[in-house]
Motif scaffolding. Structure first.
Motif, PDB file in Angstrom:
ATOM      1  N   SER A 417       9.014  14.703 -49.662  1.00  0.00           N
ATOM      2  CA  SER A 417       7.738  15.186 -49.132  1.00  0.00           C
ATOM      3  C   SER A 417       7.262  14.213 -48.062  1.00  0.00           C
ATOM      4  CB  SER A 417       6.700  15.274 -50.247  1.00  0.00           C
ATOM      5  OG  SER A 417       5.395  15.268 -49.723  1.00  0.00           O
ATOM      6  N   PRO A 418       6.923  14.696 -46.881  1.00  0.00           N
ATOM      7  CA  PRO A 418       6.436  13.787 -45.833  1.00  0.00           C
ATOM      8  C   PRO A 418       5.242  12.956 -46.281  1.00  0.00           C
ATOM      9  CG  PRO A 418       6.922  15.946 -44.915  1.00  0.00           C
ATOM     10  CD  PRO A 418       7.035  16.077 -46.390  1.00  0.00           C
ATOM     11  N   ASP A 419       4.326  13.555 -47.046  1.00  0.00           N
ATOM     12  CA  ASP A 419       3.142  12.825 -47.503  1.00  0.00           C
ATOM     13  C   ASP A 419       3.529  11.682 -48.426  1.00  0.00           C
ATOM     14  OD1 ASP A 419       1.542  14.519 -46.057  1.00  0.00           O
ATOM     15  OD2 ASP A 419       1.044  15.815 -47.759  1.00  0.00           O
ATOM     16  N   GLU A 420       4.483  11.950 -49.341  1.00  0.00           N
ATOM     17  CA  GLU A 420       4.918  10.912 -50.277  1.00  0.00           C
ATOM     18  C   GLU A 420       5.540   9.734 -49.535  1.00  0.00           C
ATOM     19  OE1 GLU A 420       8.266  10.237 -53.820  1.00  0.00           O
ATOM     20  OE2 GLU A 420       8.134  12.144 -52.752  1.00  0.00           O
ATOM     21  N   VAL A 421       6.381  10.025 -48.579  1.00  0.00           N
ATOM     22  CA  VAL A 421       7.053   8.958 -47.829  1.00  0.00           C
ATOM     23  C   VAL A 421       6.051   8.181 -46.988  1.00  0.00           C
ATOM     24  CG1 VAL A 421       8.824   8.455 -46.118  1.00  0.00           C
ATOM     25  CG2 VAL A 421       9.221  10.230 -47.829  1.00  0.00           C
ATOM     26  N   SER A 422       5.143   8.895 -46.363  1.00  0.00           N
ATOM     27  CA  SER A 422       4.133   8.240 -45.518  1.00  0.00           C
ATOM     28  C   SER A 422       3.226   7.330 -46.340  1.00  0.00           C
ATOM     29  CB  SER A 422       3.306   9.298 -44.783  1.00  0.00           C
ATOM     30  OG  SER A 422       4.126  10.074 -43.932  1.00  0.00           O
ATOM     31  N   ARG A 423       2.905   7.740 -47.565  1.00  0.00           N
ATOM     32  CA  ARG A 423       2.043   6.911 -48.427  1.00  0.00           C
ATOM     33  C   ARG A 423       2.692   5.575 -48.752  1.00  0.00           C
ATOM     34  NH1 ARG A 423       0.972  11.771 -51.229  1.00  0.00           N
ATOM     35  NH2 ARG A 423       2.474  11.189 -52.857  1.00  0.00           N
ATOM     36  N   ASN A 424       4.022   5.531 -48.670  1.00  0.00           N
ATOM     37  CA  ASN A 424       4.734   4.285 -48.940  1.00  0.00           C
ATOM     38  C   ASN A 424       4.999   3.478 -47.680  1.00  0.00           C
ATOM     39  OD1 ASN A 424       5.651   4.066 -51.956  1.00  0.00           O
ATOM     40  ND2 ASN A 424       5.868   6.228 -51.430  1.00  0.00           N
ATOM     41  N   GLY A 425       4.318   3.834 -46.610  1.00  0.00           N
ATOM     42  CA  GLY A 425       4.360   3.027 -45.392  1.00  0.00           C
ATOM     43  C   GLY A 425       5.449   3.383 -44.410  1.00  0.00           C
ATOM     44  N   PHE A 426       6.120   4.516 -44.610  1.00  0.00           N
ATOM     45  CA  PHE A 426       7.214   4.902 -43.733  1.00  0.00           C
ATOM     46  C   PHE A 426       6.761   5.852 -42.633  1.00  0.00           C
ATOM     47  CE2 PHE A 426       9.792   3.465 -47.281  1.00  0.00           C
ATOM     48  CZ  PHE A 426      10.941   2.984 -46.684  1.00  0.00           C
ATOM     49  N   LEU A 427       7.462   5.781 -41.519  1.00  0.00           N
ATOM     50  CA  LEU A 427       7.441   6.859 -40.538  1.00  0.00           C
ATOM     51  C   LEU A 427       8.486   7.858 -40.997  1.00  0.00           C
ATOM     52  CD1 LEU A 427       6.493   7.772 -37.562  1.00  0.00           C
ATOM     53  CD2 LEU A 427       8.721   6.891 -36.865  1.00  0.00           C
ATOM     54  N   TYR A 428       8.093   9.108 -41.194  1.00  0.00           N
ATOM     55  CA  TYR A 428       9.005  10.108 -41.754  1.00  0.00           C
ATOM     56  C   TYR A 428       9.348  11.169 -40.717  1.00  0.00           C
ATOM     57  CZ  TYR A 428      10.836  13.884 -44.665  1.00  0.00           C
ATOM     58  OH  TYR A 428      11.625  14.870 -45.203  1.00  0.00           O
ATOM     59  N   CYS A 429      10.649  11.417 -40.544  1.00  0.00           N
ATOM     60  CA  CYS A 429      11.130  12.474 -39.664  1.00  0.00           C
ATOM     61  C   CYS A 429      12.009  13.415 -40.477  1.00  0.00           C
ATOM     62  CB  CYS A 429      11.946  11.896 -38.506  1.00  0.00           C
ATOM     63  SG  CYS A 429      11.094  10.650 -37.530  1.00  0.00           S
ATOM     64  N   GLY A 430      11.602  14.667 -40.607  1.00  0.00           N
ATOM     65  CA  GLY A 430      12.405  15.656 -41.311  1.00  0.00           C
ATOM     66  C   GLY A 430      13.046  16.619 -40.328  1.00  0.00           C
ATOM     67  N   VAL A 431      13.518  17.729 -40.860  1.00  0.00           N
ATOM     68  CA  VAL A 431      14.153  18.758 -40.030  1.00  0.00           C
ATOM     69  C   VAL A 431      13.306  20.037 -40.124  1.00  0.00           C
ATOM     70  CG1 VAL A 431      16.191  20.224 -39.744  1.00  0.00           C
ATOM     71  CG2 VAL A 431      16.462  17.829 -40.384  1.00  0.00           C
ATOM     72  N   GLY A 432      12.878  20.535 -38.960  1.00  0.00           N
ATOM     73  CA  GLY A 432      12.113  21.777 -38.946  1.00  0.00           C
ATOM     74  C   GLY A 432      10.689  21.621 -39.439  1.00  0.00           C
ATOM     75  N   ARG A 433      10.191  20.400 -39.381  1.00  0.00           N
ATOM     76  CA  ARG A 433       8.809  20.097 -39.755  1.00  0.00           C
ATOM     77  C   ARG A 433       8.109  19.454 -38.579  1.00  0.00           C
ATOM     78  NH1 ARG A 433      10.318  17.039 -45.439  1.00  0.00           N
ATOM     79  NH2 ARG A 433       9.973  18.796 -46.861  1.00  0.00           N
ATOM     80  N   PRO A 434       6.782  19.485 -38.522  1.00  0.00           N
ATOM     81  CA  PRO A 434       6.076  18.769 -37.439  1.00  0.00           C
ATOM     82  C   PRO A 434       6.529  17.330 -37.379  1.00  0.00           C
ATOM     83  CG  PRO A 434       4.555  20.161 -38.658  1.00  0.00           C
ATOM     84  CD  PRO A 434       5.843  20.200 -39.416  1.00  0.00           C
ATOM     85  N   GLN A 435       6.848  16.867 -36.186  1.00  0.00           N
ATOM     86  CA  GLN A 435       7.424  15.532 -36.025  1.00  0.00           C
ATOM     87  C   GLN A 435       6.365  14.498 -35.687  1.00  0.00           C
ATOM     88  OE1 GLN A 435      11.011  15.038 -36.584  1.00  0.00           O
ATOM     89  NE2 GLN A 435      10.330  16.946 -37.537  1.00  0.00           N
ATOM     90  N   PRO A 436       6.508  13.268 -36.220  1.00  0.00           N
ATOM     91  CA  PRO A 436       5.547  12.184 -35.942  1.00  0.00           C
ATOM     92  C   PRO A 436       5.797  11.578 -34.572  1.00  0.00           C
ATOM     93  CG  PRO A 436       7.303  11.340 -37.291  1.00  0.00           C
ATOM     94  CD  PRO A 436       7.589  12.827 -37.117  1.00  0.00           C
ATOM     95  N   MET A 437       4.902  10.708 -34.164  1.00  0.00           N
ATOM     96  CA  MET A 437       5.115   9.934 -32.944  1.00  0.00           C
ATOM     97  C   MET A 437       6.212   8.899 -33.205  1.00  0.00           C
ATOM     98  SD  MET A 437       2.974  11.234 -30.796  1.00  0.00           S
ATOM     99  CE  MET A 437       2.886  10.019 -29.481  1.00  0.00           C
ATOM    100  N   ALA A 438       6.805   8.343 -32.162  1.00  0.00           N
ATOM    101  CA  ALA A 438       7.845   7.347 -32.323  1.00  0.00           C
ATOM    102  C   ALA A 438       7.286   6.067 -32.918  1.00  0.00           C
ATOM    103  CB  ALA A 438       8.508   7.068 -30.975  1.00  0.00           C
ATOM    104  N   TYR A 439       8.180   5.300 -33.549  1.00  0.00           N
ATOM    105  CA  TYR A 439       7.749   4.072 -34.204  1.00  0.00           C
ATOM    106  C   TYR A 439       7.294   3.048 -33.164  1.00  0.00           C
ATOM    107  CZ  TYR A 439       7.627   0.141 -37.385  1.00  0.00           C
ATOM    108  OH  TYR A 439       7.229  -0.956 -38.126  1.00  0.00           O
TER     109      TYR A 439
END
Length: 439
Positions: A417-439
């Protein structure tokens, strides 16, 4: 019944062991003497869950044996299965049938009483006709029938697929052969496995059509994933929304880095060549192959995009190298073009796979192979999940965030889950999901 399996590779070994478990007496023949000796010592050359135990049990009960003597195996057999490899032929993409035809010649020389000769290998339309011609030419007095019985085994779930099949396809116009094949599969009667009886050429085409259609679903959802990223949609929800339609179905609608393995790549190419040879071009399948080939290497750009397009000097940790979980098969695995593309972009690569390490070492160069996922991630600038092994679904993300050089996860299988990964301090990039800004 007495069954001989010519070829002790993936299909032959799994099929032979399962037939023996049904109560038939099976001998698996292979011309690789080293492999035969290893099998007789109880060593299984491939990784498939449950196979080692199944083989050992049936060897112990004297229903399953291994040999390199084709003539001895064929003599007295009721049914002889040809289950040898049909890889893509170098240079033109046609299925290489040399192993099938060589097996047919060896089988022909040993035939005596009426025998059903079955092509279990995946072969183009008309191969059964040629096998029949070869046998008649080699042994004009032989009494036999050639049957097509394609396999539909998924690596990682092959034993279950064999014992609980969606369908069994038997291609023959010979009444006696049909009755014998019914006896071969009689143990599946209680499972109510549907048997599709058809002519030989139709049976051969069913196999290719099935694999090519599934490959088309994979390529389709991957292109939808690309569009979803651009417009801010979620491909997983799209897949669920369309998969609930019974006309479409939910399977093979998981966006990812593209299909690989021993079947889809070679079977789509072989079907394309068959279409071209018969002036019936298969434009959809041609596009599927092109889309899939482009996608595998394009996944490296997704990793690079997390760093503004520049990977030079970066260390990338790759989790999962086999083309799918529960197998050690590296054939046409998406990890191969991904890793080579990452290296071409200037990145160094660390990698780990639960069972595929030895096979990966044979096809990948300049990669640091690690003992587990955490060692792999240590010091890496990005963690890329390529194969959705269960061991990777509950990683200690907090621990990884501390040990990585930069906390970036590129999840090519969308197992987190993008939210779960982000809560642990990660920049998360999945496939076919809204993409974050670059690190």
């Amino acid at each position: 019944m007495r069954i001989t399996m010519v070829g002790a590779g993936y299909v032959g070994l799994v099929s032979g062991a399962c037939f023996a478990d049904f109560g038939h007496h099976v001998v698996c023949i292979d011309n690789d003497v080293t492999k035969v000796k290893a099998l007789n010592r109880g060593e299984i050359p491939i990784y498939e869950p449950g196979l080692a135990e199944l083989v050992a049990s049936n060897v112990k009960q004297r229903r399953l044996s291994f040999s390199d003597d084709v003539a001895a195996g064929v003599r007295g057999a009721d049914v002889v299965f040809i289950a040898v490899g049909t890889p893509s032929r170098r240079g033109d993409g046609h299925a290489d049938l040399s192993y099938v035809y060589a097996a047919a010649r060896e089988v022909a020389a040993a035939l005596s009483d009426f025998t059903v000769v079955v092509t279990k290998s995946t072969v183009p339309v008309g191969t059964g006709d040629e096998v029949e011609r070869i046998i008649r030419e080699q042994n004009p007095d032989a009494k036999f029938a050639v049957v097509s019985n394609p396999e539909f085994l998924r690596e990682g779930a092959a034993i279950r697929d064999f014992k609980h099949p969606d369908r069994i396809v038997i291609g023959t116009d010979d009444t006696r052969a049909r009755e014998i094949m019914a006896q071969v599969y009689r143990p599946l009667y209680l499972n109510a496995a549907p048997i599709v009886y058809t002519d030989r050429r139709t049976a051969e085409l069913i196999k290719y059509a099935a694999n090519s259609f599934l490959a088309t679903k994979v390529a389709f959802i991957n292109e939808i994933a690309d569009l979803a990223e651009k417009v801010g949609a979620n491909v997983q929800e799209v897949a669920r929304g369309i998969g609930l339609d019974n006309r479409i179905g939910a399977k093979f609608l998981h966006a990812g880095p593209g299909y690989g393995g021993s079947c889809f790549p070679k079977d789509t190419l072989a079907l394309i060549k068959t279409g071209q040879d018969n002036e019936a071009p298969l434009r959809i399948i041609e596009t599927v192959v092109a889309v899939n080939d482009q996608r595998k290497r394009a996944m490296a750009r997704k990793v690079a995009n997390a760093f503004g397009g520049n990977l030079r000097g970066k260390s990338v940790a790759v989790l999962g190298m086999t083309f799918k979980p529960n197998t050690d098969d590296m054939r046409d695995a998406p990890s191969i073009p991904l890793i080579t593309a990452l290296q071409d972009m200037g990145a160094t690569v660390r990698a780990f796979d639960p069972v595929g390490m030895e096979q990966a070492k044979k096809v990948l160069e300049d990669v640091t192979f690690c003992s587990d996922a955490y060692e792999c991630a240590k010091g890496a600038h990005a963690l890329v999940i390529v194969t959705e092994w269960e061991q990777f679904r509950a990683l200690d993300l907090k621990e990884m965030a501390v040990t990585m050089a930069t906390p970036v996860i590129v999840d090519l299988r969308n197992i987190y889950s993008p939210d779960e990964v982000s809560r642990n301090g990660f920049l998360y990039c999945g496939v076919g999901r809204p993409q974050p800004m670059a690190y």
